[in-house]
Design a protein around this motif. Structure first.
Motif, PDB file in Angstrom:
ATOM      1  N   LEU A   1     -30.154  20.002  -7.692  1.00  7.79           N
ATOM      2  CA  LEU A   1     -30.353  19.531  -9.772  1.00  7.79           C
ATOM      3  C   LEU A   1     -29.951  18.396 -10.133  1.00  7.79           C
ATOM      4  CD1 LEU A   1     -33.810  21.783 -10.298  1.00  7.79           C
ATOM      5  CD2 LEU A   1     -33.334  20.141  -8.368  1.00  7.79           C
ATOM      6  N   PRO A   2     -29.704  17.453 -10.437  1.00  5.43           N
ATOM      7  CA  PRO A   2     -28.594  16.530 -11.378  1.00  5.43           C
ATOM      8  C   PRO A   2     -28.859  16.953 -12.823  1.00  5.43           C
ATOM      9  CG  PRO A   2     -30.268  15.420 -10.663  1.00  5.43           C
ATOM     10  CD  PRO A   2     -30.846  16.490  -9.602  1.00  5.43           C
ATOM     11  N   ALA A   3     -28.138  16.983 -13.475  1.00  5.43           N
ATOM     12  CA  ALA A   3     -28.336  17.045 -15.175  1.00  5.43           C
ATOM     13  C   ALA A   3     -29.388  15.886 -15.564  1.00  5.43           C
ATOM     14  CB  ALA A   3     -27.027  16.677 -15.402  1.00  5.43           C
ATOM     15  N   TYR A   4     -28.766  14.600 -14.760  1.00  9.12           N
ATOM     16  CA  TYR A   4     -29.412  13.453 -15.940  1.00  9.12           C
ATOM     17  C   TYR A   4     -30.827  13.492 -15.332  1.00  9.12           C
ATOM     18  CZ  TYR A   4     -30.557   8.572 -16.683  1.00  9.12           C
ATOM     19  OH  TYR A   4     -31.155   7.674 -17.258  1.00  9.12           O
ATOM     20  N   ASP A   5     -31.888  13.134 -15.696  1.00  7.45           N
ATOM     21  CA  ASP A   5     -33.757  13.286 -15.979  1.00  7.45           C
ATOM     22  C   ASP A   5     -34.202  11.366 -16.127  1.00  7.45           C
ATOM     23  OD1 ASP A   5     -36.162  14.048 -16.106  1.00  7.45           O
ATOM     24  OD2 ASP A   5     -35.842  15.720 -16.740  1.00  7.45           O
ATOM     25  N   ALA A   6     -34.467  11.340 -14.840  1.00 10.16           N
ATOM     26  CA  ALA A   6     -35.288  10.417 -15.846  1.00 10.16           C
ATOM     27  C   ALA A   6     -36.331  10.218 -14.885  1.00 10.16           C
ATOM     28  CB  ALA A   6     -34.760   9.066 -13.939  1.00 10.16           C
ATOM     29  N   THR A   7     -37.170  10.803 -14.707  1.00 13.35           N
ATOM     30  CA  THR A   7     -38.462  11.268 -14.878  1.00 13.35           C
ATOM     31  C   THR A   7     -39.701  10.738 -15.539  1.00 13.35           C
ATOM     32  OG1 THR A   7     -38.588  13.261 -15.798  1.00 13.35           O
ATOM     33  CG2 THR A   7     -37.894  13.580 -13.967  1.00 13.35           C
TER      34      THR A   7
ATOM     35  N   LEU B   1     -32.692  13.396 -11.759  1.00 15.16           N
ATOM     36  CA  LEU B   1     -34.180  13.425 -11.319  1.00 15.16           C
ATOM     37  C   LEU B   1     -35.440  12.675 -11.568  1.00 15.16           C
ATOM     38  CD1 LEU B   1     -34.513  16.732 -10.782  1.00 15.16           C
ATOM     39  CD2 LEU B   1     -35.855  17.172 -12.504  1.00 15.16           C
ATOM     40  N   VAL B   2     -36.033  12.478 -10.351  1.00 17.29           N
ATOM     41  CA  VAL B   2     -37.064  11.486 -10.195  1.00 17.29           C
ATOM     42  C   VAL B   2     -38.287  12.572 -10.075  1.00 17.29           C
ATOM     43  CG1 VAL B   2     -35.047   8.956 -10.308  1.00 17.29           C
ATOM     44  CG2 VAL B   2     -36.920  10.578  -8.154  1.00 17.29           C
ATOM     45  N   ARG B   3     -39.469  10.907 -10.656  1.00 12.48           N
ATOM     46  CA  ARG B   3     -40.572  11.684 -10.081  1.00 12.48           C
ATOM     47  C   ARG B   3     -42.032  10.354  -9.934  1.00 12.48           C
ATOM     48  NH1 ARG B   3     -42.688  14.675 -14.060  1.00 12.48           N
ATOM     49  NH2 ARG B   3     -43.564  13.728 -15.293  1.00 12.48           N
ATOM     50  N   SER B   4     -41.995  10.205  -8.299  1.00 13.91           N
ATOM     51  CA  SER B   4     -43.491   9.134  -8.426  1.00 13.91           C
ATOM     52  C   SER B   4     -44.676   9.612  -8.509  1.00 13.91           C
ATOM     53  CB  SER B   4     -43.275   8.902  -6.796  1.00 13.91           C
ATOM     54  OG  SER B   4     -44.096   7.888  -6.350  1.00 13.91           O
ATOM     55  N   ARG B   5     -45.058   8.046  -9.424  1.00 13.59           N
ATOM     56  CA  ARG B   5     -46.567   7.709  -9.404  1.00 13.59           C
ATOM     57  C   ARG B   5     -47.786   7.968  -8.956  1.00 13.59           C
ATOM     58  NH1 ARG B   5     -42.688   9.386 -13.024  1.00 13.59           N
ATOM     59  NH2 ARG B   5     -43.435   9.761 -15.348  1.00 13.59           N
ATOM     60  N   ALA B   6     -47.100   7.107  -7.413  1.00 15.47           N
ATOM     61  CA  ALA B   6     -47.498   6.426  -6.652  1.00 15.47           C
ATOM     62  C   ALA B   6     -47.115   6.367  -5.081  1.00 15.47           C
ATOM     63  CB  ALA B   6     -48.224   5.093  -7.068  1.00 15.47           C
ATOM     64  N   LYS B   7     -48.287   6.666  -3.998  1.00 14.46           N
ATOM     65  CA  LYS B   7     -47.255   6.773  -3.095  1.00 14.46           C
ATOM     66  C   LYS B   7     -48.609   4.767  -2.557  1.00 14.46           C
ATOM     67  CE  LYS B   7     -47.109   8.512   1.572  1.00 14.46           C
ATOM     68  NZ  LYS B   7     -48.285   8.072   2.647  1.00 14.46           N
ATOM     69  N   LEU B   8     -47.698   4.085  -2.176  1.00 18.84           N
ATOM     70  CA  LEU B   8     -48.898   2.912  -1.354  1.00 18.84           C
ATOM     71  C   LEU B   8     -48.623   2.614  -0.433  1.00 18.84           C
ATOM     72  CD1 LEU B   8     -48.345   0.570  -4.915  1.00 18.84           C
ATOM     73  CD2 LEU B   8     -49.937   2.300  -4.500  1.00 18.84           C
ATOM     74  N   ASP B   9     -49.171   1.501   0.068  1.00 20.74           N
ATOM     75  CA  ASP B   9     -48.981   1.561   2.061  1.00 20.74           C
ATOM     76  C   ASP B   9     -48.572  -0.156   1.339  1.00 20.74           C
ATOM     77  OD1 ASP B   9     -51.804   0.169   2.556  1.00 20.74           O
ATOM     78  OD2 ASP B   9     -52.445   2.399   1.582  1.00 20.74           O
ATOM     79  N   TYR B  10     -48.511  -1.204   2.787  1.00 19.58           N
ATOM     80  CA  TYR B  10     -48.183  -2.269   2.603  1.00 19.58           C
ATOM     81  C   TYR B  10     -49.349  -3.535   2.644  1.00 19.58           C
ATOM     82  CZ  TYR B  10     -43.547  -1.054   4.117  1.00 19.58           C
ATOM     83  OH  TYR B  10     -41.870  -0.720   3.996  1.00 19.58           O
ATOM     84  N   ALA B  11     -50.365  -2.836   3.169  1.00 22.49           N
ATOM     85  CA  ALA B  11     -51.587  -3.348   3.443  1.00 22.49           C
ATOM     86  C   ALA B  11     -52.947  -3.548   1.954  1.00 22.49           C
ATOM     87  CB  ALA B  11     -52.897  -3.447   4.087  1.00 22.49           C
ATOM     88  N   GLY B  12     -52.644  -1.752   1.022  1.00 25.39           N
ATOM     89  CA  GLY B  12     -52.831  -2.519  -0.371  1.00 25.39           C
ATOM     90  C   GLY B  12     -51.892  -3.125  -1.296  1.00 25.39           C
ATOM     91  N   VAL B  13     -50.913  -2.543  -1.201  1.00 26.37           N
ATOM     92  CA  VAL B  13     -49.511  -3.790  -2.465  1.00 26.37           C
ATOM     93  C   VAL B  13     -50.136  -4.940  -1.873  1.00 26.37           C
ATOM     94  CG1 VAL B  13     -47.990  -4.326  -2.342  1.00 26.37           C
ATOM     95  CG2 VAL B  13     -47.629  -2.219  -2.410  1.00 26.37           C
ATOM     96  N   GLN B  14     -50.279  -5.620  -0.863  1.00 23.08           N
ATOM     97  CA  GLN B  14     -50.648  -6.958  -0.607  1.00 23.08           C
ATOM     98  C   GLN B  14     -51.952  -7.743  -0.896  1.00 23.08           C
ATOM     99  OE1 GLN B  14     -48.155  -9.023   1.529  1.00 23.08           O
ATOM    100  NE2 GLN B  14     -49.141 -10.465   0.304  1.00 23.08           N
ATOM    101  N   ARG B  15     -52.887  -6.458  -0.572  1.00 22.90           N
ATOM    102  CA  ARG B  15     -54.448  -6.935  -1.773  1.00 22.90           C
ATOM    103  C   ARG B  15     -54.086  -6.931  -2.895  1.00 22.90           C
ATOM    104  NH1 ARG B  15     -55.948  -2.945   2.947  1.00 22.90           N
ATOM    105  NH2 ARG B  15     -55.969  -0.957   1.446  1.00 22.90           N
ATOM    106  N   GLN B  16     -53.404  -6.050  -3.730  1.00 27.48           N
ATOM    107  CA  GLN B  16     -53.551  -6.058  -4.877  1.00 27.48           C
ATOM    108  C   GLN B  16     -52.849  -7.203  -5.560  1.00 27.48           C
ATOM    109  OE1 GLN B  16     -52.486  -2.690  -7.311  1.00 27.48           O
ATOM    110  NE2 GLN B  16     -53.042  -1.114  -5.721  1.00 27.48           N
ATOM    111  N   ILE B  17     -51.605  -8.212  -5.387  1.00 29.28           N
ATOM    112  CA  ILE B  17     -50.504  -8.563  -5.099  1.00 29.28           C
ATOM    113  C   ILE B  17     -52.200 -10.024  -4.756  1.00 29.28           C
ATOM    114  CG2 ILE B  17     -48.941 -10.101  -4.650  1.00 29.28           C
ATOM    115  CD1 ILE B  17     -46.894  -8.026  -4.881  1.00 29.28           C
ATOM    116  N   ASP B  18     -52.637 -10.117  -4.287  1.00 30.43           N
ATOM    117  CA  ASP B  18     -53.202 -11.454  -4.401  1.00 30.43           C
ATOM    118  C   ASP B  18     -54.207 -11.804  -4.385  1.00 30.43           C
ATOM    119  OD1 ASP B  18     -51.253 -12.015  -2.015  1.00 30.43           O
ATOM    120  OD2 ASP B  18     -52.062 -11.138  -0.700  1.00 30.43           O
TER     121      ASP B  18
END
Length: 480
Positions: A50-56, A166-183
């Motif tokens: 594990l890395p020392a730098y925390d970007a969570t 060290l990172v932590r994702s908050r959301a798993k998105l898909d292309y179609a859903g991203v396109q709908r939100q942006i549009d």
């Protein structure tokens, strides 16, 4: 080409599965991981470096196909106070789990790439890592190579940094859903910035003469033990997301060339003869290509939803042949070092869960930013990496091509002798009665031969299905 579906009937399923098993055997595709490799993977999953730098604290998100669990990249986009942008791009840190010289490392060098079959994947790393401990799944802290790339208001890169974090994702998105939100205007920052930054980077790509081919993908989909062949036209969000990866690959190439040691993804400029032949194809397909317009500009103007334009884009992929990996050390930068489609120096570094070379490129970049010499295990592997990647890419291309052929043959097995409407998308120069046709219904691209006359490139043609044998992965049409 619009999206089309073909469903495998019960009669086709048995020969299809048998043919796919035979293809694995013929290509000597690795099956299960050896016990020693699995044991190392299990141990590494429980105790990564594990890395020392925390970007969570950064709220990362991932954009992938809905069913994907091997998540290599996560991003966070933000505005800077000077009117520019900051791109944080986290890449799975495979080196935190794989020890150089271990059985796990040796197996990755044997596999080189994750392979995709219609009935399953053959992963580069055991699932406990690629779909578990090393994957940037939401809600889980993960070791990563964290890129920070600052852009000005026009999207040009002004600063680059990469370090372990060290990172932590908050959301798993898909292309179609991203396109709908942006549009729909419902996307909030940082997701809303993807279109803004993506478009700026696309404009810069056009300015430098680069090109991204929006070729509809032919996907093999299994639903309830039924197979379909689907043409998926890329969404704008696909392109914007790809621009973030391209940006990182170009930044990585610059870091390595400045440090004097690295591995580039290179592509030679297409020869004049190939471009001239493509012009003939464009004319036959009814694609407007004035002489004063560049290849890159005509490709950008093509509409993948237009069948003739889609056929032209398929033909454009012939100009991308010859891509490879080029190693350089001790400051001896290769000539040429540019990837012709990117129109800049570029490397692969954003998919280490699925592609071997990316782990090494990431290590080279971390060392370059820190002002350190690359690790010895990286330097020792560099001379053989291009050949390993070339062999792995050939195998992956064969798997993809043969799998599609097998599925098409299985779907058409009971229809030999039927007449179809087809579109001639390619004709062999030395054998003008032999070529390739695209069927509007069903969605098939296959070989045509057996006639006496020259095939009419770019025109509709009535064709008869002459062969469809999943055992030989052969589909063959003949002119009526």
């Amino acid at each position: 080409m619009p999206r089309r579906h073909i469903h495998v009937t019960g009669a086709a399923e048995a020969p299809l599965r048998a043919a796919l098993r035979a293809l694995r055997t013929e290509l000597a595709i690795p099956d299960a991981f050896p016990p020693a490799v699995l044991a190392e993977a299990e141990a590494a999953a429980k105790a990564p470096r594990l890395p020392a730098y925390d970007a969570t604290d950064l709220p990362f998100l991932t954009i992938d196909p809905p069913a994907s669990t091997d998540l290599d990249q996560a991003m966070h986009l933000a505005r800077r106070s000077d009117g520019g942008y900051r791109v944080h791009y986290a890449i799975a840190d495979v080196a935190a789990f794989v020890t150089p010289g271990s059985a796990l490392d040796a197996e990755a060098h044997r596999r080189v790439l994750t392979l995709y079959f219609p009935d399953g994947r053959i992963p580069l790393h055991p699932a406990v890592l690629s779909e578990g401990a090393a994957s940037l799944l939401p809600g889980e802290p993960r070791p990563a190579l964290l890129w920070r790339i600052d852009l000005d208001a026009e999207g040009r890169r002004v600063a680059t940094d990469v370090r372990r974090a060290l990172v932590r994702s908050r959301a798993k998105l898909d292309y179609a859903g991203v396109q709908r939100q942006i549009d729909s205007g419902t996307a909030e920052d940082p997701l809303a910035l993807l279109r803004e930054i993506g478009r700026l980077r696309e404009a810069l790509e056009a300015e430098r003469g680069g090109i991204s081919l929006n070729v509809p993908e032919q996907e093999i989909v299994e639903t309830d033990r039924t197979y379909s062949l689907v043409y998926r036209a890329p969404l704008p969000a696909d392109g914007w997301n790809a621009q973030i990866s391209l940006l990182t690959g170009m930044a990585a190439a610059d870091l390595m060339t400045a440090a004097g040691t690295g591995i580039l993804r290179t592509l030679p400029t297409a020869p004049d003869g190939a471009v001239a032949r493509l012009r003939l194809s464009a004319r036959a397909l009814g694609v407007d290509w004035p002489h004063h317009v560049s290849y890159a500009d005509v490709v950008r103007s093509a509409d993948p939803a237009n069948p003739r334009h889609a056929a032209f884009l398929q033909e454009c992929t012939t100009l991308l042949r010859g891509a490879g990996y080029t190693v350089f050390t001790d400051g001896h930068i290769p000539t040429p070092a540019v990837h012709a489609a990117v129109a800049d120096e570029y490397t692969h570094c954003t998919a280490p869960l699925r592609r071997l070379v990316d782990r090494y490129a990431g290590e080279l970049c971390v060392a370059a930013v820190a002002g350190n010499e690359p690790p010895e295990w990286v330097r020792a592997a560099l001379p053989t990496l291009p050949d390993e990647m070339a062999a792995g890419s050939r195998r992956a291309n064969t798997v993809e091509r043969e799998s599609v052929d097998i599925v098409e043959a299985a779907l058409l097995k009971e229809r030999v002798g039927e007449i179809f409407e087809a579109y001639v998308i390619d004709v062999k120069e030395r054998e003008p009665a032999v070529g390739t046709v695209h069927l509007e219904d069903p969605a098939v691209v296959a070989r045509i031969a057996g006639g006496d006359a020259r095939l009419p490139l770019g025109e509709w043609l009535r064709v008869r299905l002459a062969e469809a044998d999943p055992g030989s992965a052969k589909v063959l049409f003949a002119p009526v």
